[in-house]
Motif scaffolding. Structure first.
Motif, short mmCIF file in Angstrom:
data_model
loop_
_atom_site.label_atom_id
_atom_site.label_comp_id
_atom_site.label_asym_id
_atom_site.label_seq_id
_atom_site.Cartn_x
_atom_site.Cartn_y
_atom_site.Cartn_z
N LEU A 128 0.84 -1.20 0.00
CA LEU A 128 0.00 0.00 0.00
C LEU A 128 0.88 1.26 0.00
O LEU A 128 0.63 2.22 -0.74
N ALA A 129 1.94 1.22 0.79
CA ALA A 129 2.85 2.37 0.88
C ALA A 129 3.51 2.62 -0.49
O ALA A 129 3.62 3.77 -0.93
N GLN A 130 3.91 1.55 -1.16
CA GLN A 130 4.53 1.72 -2.48
C GLN A 130 3.56 2.37 -3.46
O GLN A 130 3.93 3.23 -4.25
N HIS A 131 2.31 1.97 -3.36
CA HIS A 131 1.29 2.54 -4.23
C HIS A 131 1.14 4.04 -3.98
O HIS A 131 1.12 4.84 -4.92
N ARG A 172 2.75 10.95 -2.99
CA ARG A 172 2.32 11.37 -1.66
C ARG A 172 3.14 10.60 -0.65
O ARG A 172 3.81 9.64 -0.98
N GLN A 173 3.10 11.05 0.60
CA GLN A 173 4.01 10.47 1.58
C GLN A 173 3.31 9.55 2.57
O GLN A 173 2.09 9.58 2.69
N VAL A 174 4.12 8.75 3.20
CA VAL A 174 3.59 7.71 4.08
C VAL A 174 4.20 7.83 5.47
O VAL A 174 5.40 8.06 5.61
N ASP A 215 13.27 15.24 1.81
CA ASP A 215 14.16 14.22 1.26
C ASP A 215 13.62 12.81 1.42
O ASP A 215 14.25 11.86 0.98
N VAL A 216 12.51 12.66 2.12
CA VAL A 216 12.03 11.30 2.34
C VAL A 216 10.56 11.17 1.92
O VAL A 216 9.81 12.13 1.91
N ASP A 217 10.21 9.95 1.56
CA ASP A 217 8.82 9.63 1.20
C ASP A 217 8.11 8.93 2.35
O ASP A 217 6.89 8.93 2.43
N VAL A 218 8.91 8.26 3.17
CA VAL A 218 8.32 7.41 4.20
C VAL A 218 8.98 7.70 5.54
O VAL A 218 10.19 7.79 5.63
N VAL A 219 8.15 7.87 6.56
CA VAL A 219 8.67 8.03 7.91
C VAL A 219 8.18 6.84 8.74
O VAL A 219 6.99 6.53 8.75
N THR A 243 2.80 16.33 2.58
CA THR A 243 1.54 15.82 2.04
C THR A 243 1.34 14.34 2.34
O THR A 243 1.43 13.49 1.45
N PRO A 244 1.10 14.00 3.61
CA PRO A 244 0.89 12.58 3.90
C PRO A 244 -0.40 12.08 3.25
O PRO A 244 -1.45 12.72 3.37
N GLY A 245 -0.29 10.99 2.53
CA GLY A 245 -1.47 10.41 1.88
C GLY A 245 -1.91 9.14 2.58
O GLY A 245 -3.02 8.65 2.37
#
Ligand code: ADP
Ligand code: ZN
Length: 708
Positions: free
Chosen positions: A211-214, A220-222, A270-274, A287-289
């Motif tokens: 789901l996160a990869q999607h 958008r970020q995760v 610099d990051v997509d995922v925290v 922009t957390p999705g």
């Protein structure tokens, strides 16, 4: 001189406010993203805290000092240096007017040529390169040095399992269906909460990852919240393997500097995922999705100091304002979350089977009253459990033994006069620990400790006895009984040192330990495929507590720990020792029947008017004397009475707290119960405003998890 934070332009200054001069403006641009400031406002409002306290948890540690940014010197080859290296390789001979690099300089240049971003001086030193060589290269214009902010790699610290994500892995039917439902919800780009209710070992982490990869694919970020990184390392490790450098990690075991670095990377985009624990819910993502709360029932999401926020509930609020999908995952959802799913407010997604059709562990109950009758009152490890451990050791399989109580014994008492050892500061008896040949009695609340004497302090009789038992005693008994086995203990005493917990867990994962004894720390989301037996020493440790959540905690703990068995190819078994085999929380945990537990527990909560049937606010008043605490509490309650009649809500107390004395202070407690949480909160806020002198001694807890 104080550091302040501007949160708005129209702050209301009372007539008695004395403005002070601004000495320096630390940031020209908003430090926290506006949505995070709004979230802090919500936290302050909802949890009856100050906005400063709420902003405090959203700030990276050490953000008030510029010096917290560490720098290092980085060396890189210049274009001239690279050209010289090439010319040197081509001719292997230096033109007489242009001396080529010396052999040593050449070796360094080769290293630098392979690292276009440069190498830190410390990395070069590790490879035997002296500062002198670097200086000469720089003097000749072959290399250049610069200062750079360091980024310490926190994954190195957390020593995450070396799990790598296999993108080709085939999902189970249930996983496919769950991913489909969740991606559709994420694609709607609207706020929605889904409960991912999957039995232990049903492969929830894999679903989070897909789901996160999607969502990241849609730019958008995760945000993935986990209870404790060291106790649930697999999610963090998998996310790192899947997202590489685009992941940041935030948790309490990091040093301030490390957390600061991670925070800055998130802030810079610099990051997509925290991936992080409770406070990561305030991460400065733009922009957390998607916001995932793994093991949403876990009590470590609740902060036990001001502001007393619940990370899961703040996550839902953040998701609402960001228009994000919020996924709450658990095998044993909290009653609050499940009630929302039943009411249709949350989408309910069930995973009823383990991956690869592995069966859930079978659970066997051992009635300890019968064991005591046959074997005497000192039995700790029952015959069936001992036999089962023996079998596993013979088959070289692994065992977890849970007892949710630390120490060797729970109390010391004198057989002649009955005197017991109580903490002088707290109203609890001291726990006995074994220390280098002697015995120590220690308070688990304030850490007061004393050596246990040989004779009674009161009557001098040499008949001091231990009562009750904790993990240390279990460990000792196992060692005596299974001398050949490799046995280790995991609890807060055993893993005090930084990194100790991770080290024991990774040795267990590697098969270097046969039996792990521990508190609830071993019951969390671990995935140890070679564990085929879980023993629970006293399933009812928590049942006697005067806490309305006692049955829920017991059910969750038993279901979770049983869920650690049989996650590999061999089937698992759990053996649960209890004095109350007929108690419903133990019965339904054995059947791992969550809906049955929910139905039963909800009847009790409704009839007793406890959450989630009503909202609860607790207030704890501390005082130097009991009278002082009681007096303040009574005054607050009196001020609340008119609102209680109007709103309405019920006031319970004031009464001495179950832990009536703690760290030398007396504690008095009262509760507000009702269905109108907003009005109840406002009433508390108003009452406190009328008694500013008492404010510091009052702790308000909205939606408390712990009422002791
Ligand atoms: P949960 O969090 O639901 O208890 P995990 O996410 O820890 O379960 O997964 C349990 C185990 O199953 C892990 O070892 C994981 O690697 C494995 N697993 C997950 N999905 C699959 C799959 N589709 N096929 C095979 N193994 C899987
Ligand atoms: Zn104490």
């Amino acid at each position: 001189m104080l550091v302040g934070c501007v949160v708005g332009h129209d702050a209301l200054l009372g007539p008695e406010t004395e403005p002070r001069e601004v000495a320096e403006i630390l940031d020209r641009h908003p430090f926290l993203p506006p949505p995070v400031v709004d979230l802090c406002r919500w936290v302050a409002e909802y949890y009856v805290a100050g906005i400063g306290d709420a902003i405090g948890v959203a700030m990276p540690p050490g953000s008030r000092r510029a010096s917290s940014i560490r720098t290092q010197r980085v060396v890189a080859a210049t274009a001239h240096g690279l050209a010289a290296l090439e010319a040197d390789s081509a001719t292997r001979q230096a033109p007489p007017d242009h001396p080529g690099p010396t052999p040593r300089q050449r070796a360094v240049l080769e290293m630098l040529a392979g690292a276009p971003a440069g190498l830190s001086t410390s990395a070069l030193r590790e490879r035997g390169v002296s500062a002198d060589v670097v200086r000469r290269l720089a003097a000749r214009g072959l290399a250049a040095t610069r200062e750079e902010a360091t980024e310490r790699d926190p994954f190195a610290q957390a020593a995450l399992a070396d799990l790598t994500h296999d993108p080709a892995r085939e999902l189970t039917g249930e996983q496919v269906a769950a991913v489909a439902t969740l991606t559709a919800l994420a694609d709607a780009q609207q706020f929605r909460v889904a409960l991912l209710h999957g039995v232990t070992g049903s492969g929830k982490t894999e679903i989070y990852l897909r789901l996160a990869q999607h969502v990241v694919g849609q730019r958008r970020q995760v945000l993935l919240l986990v209870p404790e990184i060291a106790l649930t390392p697999s999610a963090a490790a998998l996310f790192r393997s899947a997202f590489g450098a685009r992941v940041a990690i935030q948790h309490s075991a990091l040093s301030d500097g490390e957390r600061h670095d991670q925070w800055q990377r998130i802030h810079r985009g610099d990051v997509d995922v925290v991936v992080g624990t409770r406070s990561a819910v305030f991460a400065p993502l733009a922009t957390p999705g998607l916001i995932i709360v793994d093991e949403e029932h876990d009590t470590s999401y609740k902060q036990d100091e001001t502001p007393r926020y619940h990370g899961r509930d703040v996550a839902v609020v953040r998701g609402r304002s960001a228009g994000a999908l919020v996924v709450l995952g658990s095998a044993t959802p909290s009653l609050e979350t499940y009630a929302n799913a039943v009411a249709g407010r949350y989408t309910h997604i069930a995973l009823e089977r383990r991956v690869l059709d592995r069966p859930l562990a079978s659970v066997r109950l051992v009635n300890m009253r019968e064991e005591y009758a046959d074997e005497g009152p000192d039995v700790v490890i029952s015959r069936p459990l001992a036999a089962a451990i023996e079998e596993r050791l013979a088959r070289r399989e692994q065992v977890l033994v849970l007892l949710n109580r630390r120490g060797y014994a729970t109390a010391v008492f004198c057989r002649q006069c009955g005197d017991t050892f109580e903490c002088p500061n707290c109203s609890v008896s001291l726990t006995v620990h074994r220390r280098r040949g002697g015995w120590t009695a220690r308070c688990h609340y304030c850490n007061y400790s004393m050596a246990v004497p040989k004779t009674c302090r009161k009557c001098a009789a040499p008949y001091l006895e231990h009562a009750g038992f904790g993990t240390e005693r279990i460990e000792q008994q196992l060692v005596e009984r299974f001398p050949g086995a490799r046995i280790r203990r995991v609890d807060r005493d055993a893993v005090r040192r930084k990194g100790a917990l991770t080290s024991v867990l990774s040795r267990f994962a590697a098969g270097d330990i046969d039996v792990l004894v521990g508190t609830q720390m071993i019951a969390k989301g671990h995935d140890f495929p070679r564990v085929t037996l879980v023993g629970v020493i006293s399933a009812d440790v928590g049942l006697g507590l005067a806490d309305f959540r006692a049955a829920e905690r017991t059910f969750q703990l038993l279901t979770q720990v049983a869920g650690r068995a049989g996650r590999g190819e061999r089937t698992g078994e759990a053996i649960v020792q209890t004095l109350y085999p007929e108690h419903y929380s133990i019965q339904v945990a054995c059947r791992q029947d969550y809906p049955a537990f929910y139905e039963r527990e909800l009847v009790y909560r409704r009839s007793m008017r406890y959450p989630p049937a009503v909202a609860l606010i607790s207030a704890l008043v501390r005082g130097r004397t009991f009278d002082q605490a009681m007096h303040t509490a009574a005054a607050l309650v009196r001020r609340l009475e008119p609102a209680a009649g109007r709103v309405p809500f019920t006031l319970l107390g004031p009464a001495p707290a179950p832990l009536a004395r703690l760290r030398g202070e007396h504690r008095v407690q009262f509760f507000l119960k009702g269905t109108r949480r907003v009005a109840m909160r406002e009433a508390v806020r108003d009452a406190l405003a009328e008694m500013p002198e008492a404010r510091k001694r009052v702790t308000v807890d909205v939606d408390p998890l712990n009422v002791l």
